[in-house]
Enzyme design. Sequence first.
Site, PDB file in Angstrom:
ATOM      1  CG  ASP A  60      -7.291   6.261  -4.399  1.00 38.87           C
ATOM      2  OD1 ASP A  60      -6.836   7.413  -4.461  1.00 38.87           O
ATOM      3  OD2 ASP A  60      -6.849   5.303  -5.076  1.00 38.87           O
ATOM      4  CG  ASP A 116      -4.443  10.383  -5.204  1.00 41.79           C
ATOM      5  OD1 ASP A 116      -5.472   9.842  -4.756  1.00 41.79           O
ATOM      6  OD2 ASP A 116      -3.447   9.741  -5.569  1.00 41.79           O
TER       7      ASP A 116
HETATM    8  C1  0ZP Z   1       0.951   6.188  -1.416  1.00 38.98           C
HETATM    9  O1  0ZP Z   1       0.947   7.395  -1.199  1.00 38.98           O
HETATM   10  C2  0ZP Z   1       1.176   5.154  -0.332  1.00 38.98           C
HETATM   11  C3  0ZP Z   1       2.436   5.437   0.436  1.00 38.98           C
HETATM   12  C4  0ZP Z   1       3.581   5.140  -0.513  1.00 38.98           C
HETATM   13  C5  0ZP Z   1       4.120   6.146  -1.254  1.00 38.98           C
HETATM   14  C6  0ZP Z   1       5.147   5.902  -2.152  1.00 38.98           C
HETATM   15  C7  0ZP Z   1       5.641   4.638  -2.334  1.00 38.98           C
HETATM   16  C8  0ZP Z   1       5.115   3.594  -1.619  1.00 38.98           C
HETATM   17  C9  0ZP Z   1       5.591   2.298  -1.837  1.00 38.98           C
HETATM   18  C10 0ZP Z   1       5.045   1.237  -1.151  1.00 38.98           C
HETATM   19  C11 0ZP Z   1       4.023   1.460  -0.237  1.00 38.98           C
HETATM   20  C12 0ZP Z   1       3.538   2.718  -0.028  1.00 38.98           C
HETATM   21  C13 0ZP Z   1       4.075   3.802  -0.701  1.00 38.98           C
HETATM   22  C14 0ZP Z   1      -0.108   5.045   0.428  1.00 38.98           C
HETATM   23  C15 0ZP Z   1      -0.206   3.942   1.422  1.00 38.98           C
HETATM   24  C16 0ZP Z   1      -0.502   4.298   2.657  1.00 38.98           C
HETATM   25  C17 0ZP Z   1      -0.609   3.360   3.654  1.00 38.98           C
HETATM   26  C18 0ZP Z   1      -0.430   2.047   3.433  1.00 38.98           C
HETATM   27  C19 0ZP Z   1      -0.137   1.614   2.169  1.00 38.98           C
HETATM   28  C20 0ZP Z   1       0.027   0.264   1.924  1.00 38.98           C
HETATM   29  C21 0ZP Z   1       0.279  -0.179   0.675  1.00 38.98           C
HETATM   30  C22 0ZP Z   1       0.400   0.711  -0.338  1.00 38.98           C
HETATM   31  C23 0ZP Z   1       0.237   2.053  -0.110  1.00 38.98           C
HETATM   32  C24 0ZP Z   1      -0.034   2.550   1.136  1.00 38.98           C
HETATM   33  N1  0ZP Z   1       0.728   5.696  -2.611  1.00 38.98           N
HETATM   34  C25 0ZP Z   1       0.465   6.491  -3.778  1.00 38.98           C
HETATM   35  C26 0ZP Z   1      -0.546   5.692  -4.612  1.00 38.98           C
HETATM   36  O2  0ZP Z   1      -0.182   4.871  -5.421  1.00 38.98           O
HETATM   37  C27 0ZP Z   1       1.784   6.745  -4.468  1.00 38.98           C
HETATM   38  C28 0ZP Z   1       1.693   7.268  -5.814  1.00 38.98           C
HETATM   39  N2  0ZP Z   1       2.563   7.012  -6.731  1.00 38.98           N
HETATM   40  C29 0ZP Z   1       0.778   8.035  -6.355  1.00 38.98           C
HETATM   41  C30 0ZP Z   1       2.186   7.583  -7.829  1.00 38.98           C
HETATM   42  N3  0ZP Z   1       1.149   8.209  -7.619  1.00 38.98           N
HETATM   43  N4  0ZP Z   1      -1.845   5.929  -4.321  1.00 38.98           N
HETATM   44  C31 0ZP Z   1      -2.927   5.211  -4.970  1.00 38.98           C
HETATM   45  C32 0ZP Z   1      -3.915   4.722  -3.910  1.00 38.98           C
HETATM   46  C33 0ZP Z   1      -3.257   3.890  -2.840  1.00 38.98           C
HETATM   47  C34 0ZP Z   1      -2.922   2.511  -3.361  1.00 38.98           C
HETATM   48  C35 0ZP Z   1      -4.187   3.793  -1.628  1.00 38.98           C
HETATM   49  C36 0ZP Z   1      -2.320   1.651  -2.316  1.00 38.98           C
HETATM   50  C37 0ZP Z   1      -3.557   2.946  -0.539  1.00 38.98           C
HETATM   51  C38 0ZP Z   1      -3.198   1.600  -1.075  1.00 38.98           C
HETATM   52  C39 0ZP Z   1      -3.615   6.094  -6.031  1.00 38.98           C
HETATM   53  O3  0ZP Z   1      -4.324   7.149  -5.451  1.00 38.98           O
HETATM   54  C40 0ZP Z   1      -2.630   6.628  -7.013  1.00 38.98           C
HETATM   55  C41 0ZP Z   1      -3.216   6.706  -8.408  1.00 38.98           C
HETATM   56  C42 0ZP Z   1      -2.188   7.426  -9.291  1.00 38.98           C
HETATM   57  C43 0ZP Z   1      -2.564   8.740  -9.810  1.00 38.98           C
HETATM   58  C44 0ZP Z   1      -3.278   9.693  -8.927  1.00 38.98           C
HETATM   59  C45 0ZP Z   1      -1.541   9.344 -10.726  1.00 38.98           C
HETATM   60  C46 0ZP Z   1      -3.389   5.313  -9.012  1.00 38.98           C
HETATM   61  O4  0ZP Z   1      -2.479   4.528  -8.978  1.00 38.98           O
HETATM   62  N5  0ZP Z   1      -4.575   5.019  -9.530  1.00 38.98           N
HETATM   63  C47 0ZP Z   1      -4.864   3.735 -10.144  1.00 38.98           C
HETATM   64  C48 0ZP Z   1      -5.325   3.858 -11.574  1.00 38.98           C
HETATM   65  C49 0ZP Z   1      -5.509   2.513 -12.208  1.00 38.98           C
HETATM   66  C50 0ZP Z   1      -4.320   4.650 -12.400  1.00 38.98           C
HETATM   67  C51 0ZP Z   1      -6.417   2.509 -13.400  1.00 38.98           C
END
Ligand code: 0ZP
Length: 332
Positions: A36, A221
């Site tokens: 990621d 991302d």
């Molecule tokens: C995804 O794209 C999900 C699919 C998804 C999209 C939108 C809403 C969802 C709600 C519930 C579940 C999934 C959703 C990816 C995904 C794929 C397959 C299985 C999954 C199972 C559980 C959860 C996710 C799954 N998520 C993006 C995300 O958060 C949506 C997003 N919203 C991005 C805002 N920005 N991706 C993060 C990695 C994911 C986390 C990897 C869950 C899979 C597991 C990050 O890449 C996003 C990043 C935000 C940033 C680029 C602005 C982030 O949150 N980073 C953490 C930092 C903490 C800020 C210090």
Amino acid sequence: ATGSAPAVPIDERFDIAYVTPVTIGTPPQTLMLDFDTGSSDLWVFSSHMPPFQVRGQEIYTPDESSTARLLEGHTWSIMYGDGSASRGNVYVDTFAVGGLTVLNQAVQTAQQVSASFTSATNIDGLVGLGFSTLNTVRPESQLTFFDNAKASLDNPVFTADLKYMAAGTYDFGFIDRAKYTGEITYVPIDPDPGYWIFTSSGYAVGASSNFSATPIIGIADTGTSLVYLPTAVLTAYYRQVQGATNSRSYGGYVFPCDSALPSFTFGVGEERFTIPASYIRYAPVTEGSATCFGGLQSSSELGINIWGDVALKAAFVVFDSRSPPRIGWAKK
Ligand code: 0ZP
């Protein structure tokens, strides 16, 4: 040194996420982790979790690794953009990806994960490839796998070659000429926020329309499935799709699955990259539905534009951490 490992879609039809095999500890324990570039924590399902939160995932058991050492007094807690969350404690152990080994990598063992992680039965954890400044370990934050590997890499880069409904590759330490065509177009990134943020030079809807030269600042991302862009861009796109609406109940742009879709082109410098219509016809809103959820969605609620897998798989992408850092895009 270099490393090369497959990035395999976790599902047969939508590329909702990609996982890559890694090994941790001695003897090696193999897990499938989601690489990621939008976060900077390396965390895994572990033997410290309550069994009901584990549903088929492989777990890391530090007690069975002779090289594992507890990082005493250190904890972590992360919440992602989609609301999924996890927390736990921290070990250091040997960590290897596709032939590249890092000793003393901080491996964050989950004690608790949210229901969304439990139901993602084939994701055993994450490898953050954002900048180490985002790492959530306290009191002392830890370096990412890439930051730890950097000094030993032939070249301080990694590349993402994600594929549509097929296995692609993450390469570390080298740029594989066989994986792209033409030249790589590099643009600067601003590492201060901790993400791989770059400015796209604009967009076009469909093959014949004019390129609109409007800068779009966004994050590359790999951990986000879809592409999130400004409303004005989406309005221009979905105006060309019969029956498309921004649906409150489905939480985004939907359209009849049999509507004709234009492709979507975005700019990186002078170069143009095209996301085929098939990637944007992302998935039926529920199994068997005739209504489809779009691969391009609005960023207005996120507050930041995101170039997720739907865009990344249309290109070969170089994450170059030389200073100043930059991102490179090439056709393939
Ligand atoms: C995804 O794209 C999900 C699919 C998804 C999209 C939108 C809403 C969802 C709600 C519930 C579940 C999934 C959703 C990816 C995904 C794929 C397959 C299985 C999954 C199972 C559980 C959860 C996710 C799954 N998520 C993006 C995300 O958060 C949506 C997003 N919203 C991005 C805002 N920005 N991706 C993060 C990695 C994911 C986390 C990897 C869950 C899979 C597991 C990050 O890449 C996003 C990043 C935000 C940033 C680029 C602005 C982030 O949150 N980073 C953490 C930092 C903490 C800020 C210090």
